[in-house]
Design a protein around this motif. Structure first.
Motif, PDB file in Angstrom:
ATOM      1  N   LEU A 275      -4.295 -12.184  -4.757  1.00 14.23           N
ATOM      2  CA  LEU A 275      -3.766 -11.756  -3.468  1.00 14.23           C
ATOM      3  C   LEU A 275      -4.882 -11.215  -2.573  1.00 14.23           C
ATOM      4  N   ARG A 276      -5.798 -10.450  -3.171  1.00 15.12           N
ATOM      5  CA  ARG A 276      -6.915  -9.903  -2.399  1.00 15.12           C
ATOM      6  C   ARG A 276      -7.873 -11.015  -1.954  1.00 15.12           C
ATOM      7  N   GLU A 277      -8.236 -11.905  -2.858  1.00 13.52           N
ATOM      8  CA  GLU A 277      -9.204 -12.952  -2.540  1.00 13.52           C
ATOM      9  C   GLU A 277      -8.702 -13.883  -1.442  1.00 13.52           C
ATOM     10  N   HIS A 278      -7.381 -14.079  -1.379  1.00 15.75           N
ATOM     11  CA  HIS A 278      -6.823 -15.019  -0.409  1.00 15.75           C
ATOM     12  C   HIS A 278      -6.190 -14.319   0.797  1.00 15.75           C
ATOM     13  N   HIS A 279      -6.445 -13.005   0.913  1.00 19.53           N
ATOM     14  CA  HIS A 279      -6.012 -12.238   2.088  1.00 19.53           C
ATOM     15  C   HIS A 279      -4.495 -12.338   2.324  1.00 19.53           C
ATOM     16  N   VAL A 280      -3.744 -12.344   1.235  1.00 22.46           N
ATOM     17  CA  VAL A 280      -2.291 -12.455   1.330  1.00 22.46           C
ATOM     18  C   VAL A 280      -1.697 -11.109   1.724  1.00 22.46           C
ATOM     19  N   GLY A 281      -0.799 -11.108   2.680  1.00 25.15           N
ATOM     20  CA  GLY A 281      -0.067  -9.899   3.030  1.00 25.15           C
ATOM     21  C   GLY A 281       1.041  -9.658   2.020  1.00 25.15           C
ATOM     22  N   VAL A 282       1.141  -8.450   1.518  1.00 24.99           N
ATOM     23  CA  VAL A 282       2.126  -8.097   0.489  1.00 24.99           C
ATOM     24  C   VAL A 282       3.110  -7.092   1.075  1.00 24.99           C
ATOM     25  N   ALA A 283       4.407  -7.330   0.861  1.00 26.24           N
ATOM     26  CA  ALA A 283       5.433  -6.478   1.475  1.00 26.24           C
ATOM     27  C   ALA A 283       6.459  -6.005   0.457  1.00 26.24           C
ATOM     28  N   PRO A 284       6.164  -4.925  -0.277  1.00 26.51           N
ATOM     29  CA  PRO A 284       7.189  -4.321  -1.137  1.00 26.51           C
ATOM     30  C   PRO A 284       8.330  -3.770  -0.279  1.00 26.51           C
ATOM     31  N   CYS A 285       9.521  -3.723  -0.863  1.00 25.25           N
ATOM     32  CA  CYS A 285      10.708  -3.217  -0.159  1.00 25.25           C
ATOM     33  C   CYS A 285      11.347  -2.151  -1.044  1.00 25.25           C
TER      34      CYS A 285
ATOM     35  N   ALA B 272       7.295  -1.400  -7.110  1.00 21.69           N
ATOM     36  CA  ALA B 272       6.020  -2.087  -6.875  1.00 21.69           C
ATOM     37  C   ALA B 272       4.851  -1.118  -7.065  1.00 21.69           C
ATOM     38  N   PRO B 273       3.725  -1.602  -7.564  1.00 23.85           N
ATOM     39  CA  PRO B 273       2.548  -0.742  -7.770  1.00 23.85           C
ATOM     40  C   PRO B 273       1.805  -0.488  -6.456  1.00 23.85           C
ATOM     41  N   ILE B 274       2.440   0.237  -5.563  1.00 26.10           N
ATOM     42  CA  ILE B 274       1.894   0.434  -4.218  1.00 26.10           C
ATOM     43  C   ILE B 274       0.529   1.109  -4.259  1.00 26.10           C
ATOM     44  N   ARG B 275       0.394   2.119  -5.131  1.00 28.43           N
ATOM     45  CA  ARG B 275      -0.897   2.801  -5.233  1.00 28.43           C
ATOM     46  C   ARG B 275      -1.994   1.808  -5.632  1.00 28.43           C
ATOM     47  N   ARG B 276      -1.697   0.935  -6.595  1.00 27.78           N
ATOM     48  CA  ARG B 276      -2.687  -0.048  -7.049  1.00 27.78           C
ATOM     49  C   ARG B 276      -3.005  -1.040  -5.927  1.00 27.78           C
ATOM     50  N   PHE B 277      -1.991  -1.433  -5.170  1.00 28.49           N
ATOM     51  CA  PHE B 277      -2.224  -2.340  -4.050  1.00 28.49           C
ATOM     52  C   PHE B 277      -3.201  -1.733  -3.052  1.00 28.49           C
ATOM     53  N   ILE B 278      -3.015  -0.448  -2.756  1.00 27.00           N
ATOM     54  CA  ILE B 278      -3.895   0.224  -1.799  1.00 27.00           C
ATOM     55  C   ILE B 278      -5.304   0.349  -2.367  1.00 27.00           C
ATOM     56  N   GLU B 279      -5.405   0.756  -3.642  1.00 23.80           N
ATOM     57  CA  GLU B 279      -6.711   0.892  -4.295  1.00 23.80           C
ATOM     58  C   GLU B 279      -7.468  -0.433  -4.319  1.00 23.80           C
ATOM     59  N   ALA B 280      -6.727  -1.536  -4.487  1.00 20.33           N
ATOM     60  CA  ALA B 280      -7.351  -2.853  -4.561  1.00 20.33           C
ATOM     61  C   ALA B 280      -7.663  -3.437  -3.184  1.00 20.33           C
ATOM     62  N   ASN B 281      -7.362  -2.668  -2.147  1.00 21.72           N
ATOM     63  CA  ASN B 281      -7.608  -3.091  -0.763  1.00 21.72           C
ATOM     64  C   ASN B 281      -6.839  -4.354  -0.401  1.00 21.72           C
ATOM     65  N   LEU B 282      -5.610  -4.449  -0.900  1.00 27.41           N
ATOM     66  CA  LEU B 282      -4.755  -5.554  -0.485  1.00 27.41           C
ATOM     67  C   LEU B 282      -4.265  -5.321   0.947  1.00 27.41           C
ATOM     68  N   ARG B 283      -3.828  -6.395   1.567  1.00 28.25           N
ATOM     69  CA  ARG B 283      -3.146  -6.294   2.857  1.00 28.25           C
ATOM     70  C   ARG B 283      -1.692  -5.929   2.557  1.00 28.25           C
ATOM     71  N   VAL B 284      -1.402  -4.661   2.463  1.00 33.31           N
ATOM     72  CA  VAL B 284      -0.079  -4.235   2.006  1.00 33.31           C
ATOM     73  C   VAL B 284       0.668  -3.488   3.104  1.00 33.31           C
ATOM     74  N   GLY B 285       1.936  -3.857   3.276  1.00 35.84           N
ATOM     75  CA  GLY B 285       2.813  -3.177   4.217  1.00 35.84           C
ATOM     76  C   GLY B 285       4.089  -2.773   3.528  1.00 35.84           C
ATOM     77  N   LEU B 286       5.160  -2.627   4.288  1.00 34.05           N
ATOM     78  CA  LEU B 286       6.471  -2.263   3.756  1.00 34.05           C
ATOM     79  C   LEU B 286       7.545  -3.062   4.474  1.00 34.05           C
ATOM     80  N   GLY B 287       8.610  -3.397   3.744  1.00 28.89           N
ATOM     81  CA  GLY B 287       9.752  -4.042   4.364  1.00 28.89           C
ATOM     82  C   GLY B 287      11.039  -3.361   3.956  1.00 28.89           C
ATOM     83  N   THR B 288      12.089  -3.666   4.698  1.00 32.25           N
ATOM     84  CA  THR B 288      13.409  -3.145   4.337  1.00 32.25           C
ATOM     85  C   THR B 288      14.190  -4.123   3.481  1.00 32.25           C
ATOM     86  N   ASP B 289      13.783  -5.420   3.500  1.00 33.05           N
ATOM     87  CA  ASP B 289      14.583  -6.504   2.950  1.00 33.05           C
ATOM     88  C   ASP B 289      15.860  -6.618   3.798  1.00 33.05           C
TER      89      ASP B 289
END
Length: 416
Positions: A267-277, A289-306
């Motif tokens: 996900l990081r290598e391919h600049h994928v946006g990740v949206a846990p809900c 979802a491992p939100i803390r790990r996503f942030i630590e790994a410098n993923l493009r992470v946001g939030l959704g409501t579904d």
């Protein structure tokens, strides 16, 4: 003095820029659809003559919130079924009900309701995935919101397509009709690996590359989904998505609750946006979802409501609150996701996740004037301490509610 269209003054401006600037008595100057200046109220009042000045005393001025994954027409299915796991909820209830009742009028009306709810709660941008997506785009455009609208495609018959070939053609026509709109980004949304085929993903990815739009999909939402993918394809859903080209261009992947370390690297290598809900993932017992790990790994992470059928609301303040609390509870570390990081998930980080950080997500000159003004003096959020500027993040994340939103602007235009 320079002339601007709007000056928001005397608010606590939370810029969410890279340096974390906060102006406790701050102002934002807007000309047309853009922010032209941010800073202390006294400085901007001297520099600019505004056609309209709005006093934001006792309020926070923040970037408009970004809902990185939703199914907005499903507001009309709110409360229909509860206390079910995802597979039962989806195949036993949602798909049968949608096949009978979902039509263009349903989608347009549901989207209108959702847009009103989101605007009232400070959300200015959303990413959608549903059927008859041209109706979602039409309603979102009428509301004045910013949206990425994904036309769903599956190998199964859907309310708007008898076959996936028909679904792919519908998506192509939709993208061509709406491509280039100033606020609406039309795209295609292959639903998930377990409802699609290799060909659907490859053709969808090619369509997205041709028009420069992000592919939207669900990935690794449940443990069962991951187990079945490994059994049937010998890879996780996320690695499968990479294999069939979903990551060849821009991509927004919803949920990713059960992402492995290898998945996170992909996900990081391919600049994928990740949206846990968080709310939906909890209600459907899909996991956390491992939100803390996503942030630590410098993923493009946001939030959704579904969707409102599995949440049952589109309140981004709730999602921010949960994103701050859940990692603390499961890790035993109260610093796991600090308040500033939690707010960033729905603003600056969220903008990166949906590939729009060049336009939105922070209050900076040159960015679009997508802004929410949040009242701070309500009974449930008083008193407010000023021992440090950063205390304002905690106030917004742990004390503020969507009902505290007073004003909302998109492209410098008041929607609320």
């Amino acid at each position: 003095m320079e002339t601007v269209d709007l000056l928001l003054i005397h608010g606590a401006v939370v810029t969410m820029d890279a340096a974390g600037h906060i102006f406790l008595d701050g102002a934002v100057a807007v000309r047309g659809s853009e922010i032209v200046a941010v800073g202390p109220s006294g400085d901007l009042a001297v520099r600019f003559a505004a056609r309209e000045t709005v006093d934001c005393q006792g309020c926070a001025i923040i970037p408009g919130l970004i809902n990185a994954h939703a199914h907005v027409p499903m507001s009309l299915l709110r409360g229909l079924v509860a206390d079910q796991q995802l597979d039962v909820w989806l195949f036993g209830y949602m798909f049968p009900v949608e096949s009978r009742f979902v039509d263009p009028e349903f989608v347009f009306t549901g989207t209108q309701l959702s847009c009103a709810e989101m605007i009232r709660g400070g959300t200015t941008t959303f990413v959608d995935m549903y059927y008859f997506e041209e109706e979602v785009a039409r309603a979102a455009d009428m509301s004045g919101m910013r949206a990425i609208c994904g036309q769903t495609v599956m190998r199964l018959p859907t309310p708007d397509a008898a076959s996936f070939d028909e679904g792919l053609e519908r998506a192509r026509v939709f993208i061509e009709q709406w491509h280039g709109h100033e606020r609406i980004i039309p795209t295609i949304a292959p639903h998930a690996p377990y409802t699609c085929t290799d060909a659907i993903y490859r053709e969808a990815a090619a369509l997205c590359r041709r028009y420069g739009v992000p592919l939207v999909t669900h990935l690794s939402e449940t443990e069962r989904e991951v187990e079945e993918s490994r059994r049937e394809r010998e890879v996780t859903p996320i690695r499968y998505a990479k294999r069939v080209g979903a990551f060849d261009g821009k991509c927004i992947a919803a949920h990713c609750v059960h992402a492995t370390e290898d998945d996170i690297r992909l996900l990081r290598e391919h600049h994928v946006g990740v949206a846990p809900c968080p709310s939906s993932n909890l209600k459907l017992a899909s996991g956390i979802a491992p939100i803390r790990r996503f942030i630590e790994a410098n993923l493009r992470v946001g939030l959704g409501t579904d969707g409102p059928a599995s949440n049952d609301d589109q309140d981004m303040f709730t999602e921010i609150h949960l994103a701050a609390l859940l990692p603390k509870g499961i890790s035993g570390d109260p610093t796991a996701v600090p308040a500033r990081d939690a707010l960033a998930l729905a603003t600056s980080l969220g903008a990166r996740a949906v590939h729009l950080d060049h336009l939105i997500g922070s209050l900076e000159p040159g960015k679009r004037a997508d802004i929410a003004v949040v009242a701070l003096g309500r009974l449930h959020s008083a008193p407010r301490y000023h021992y440090a500027p950063d205390a304002l993040y905690s106030h917004l994340v742990y004390g503020a509610r969507s009902a505290d939103v007073r004003d909302v602007l998109v492209d410098g235009r008041f929607l609320l």
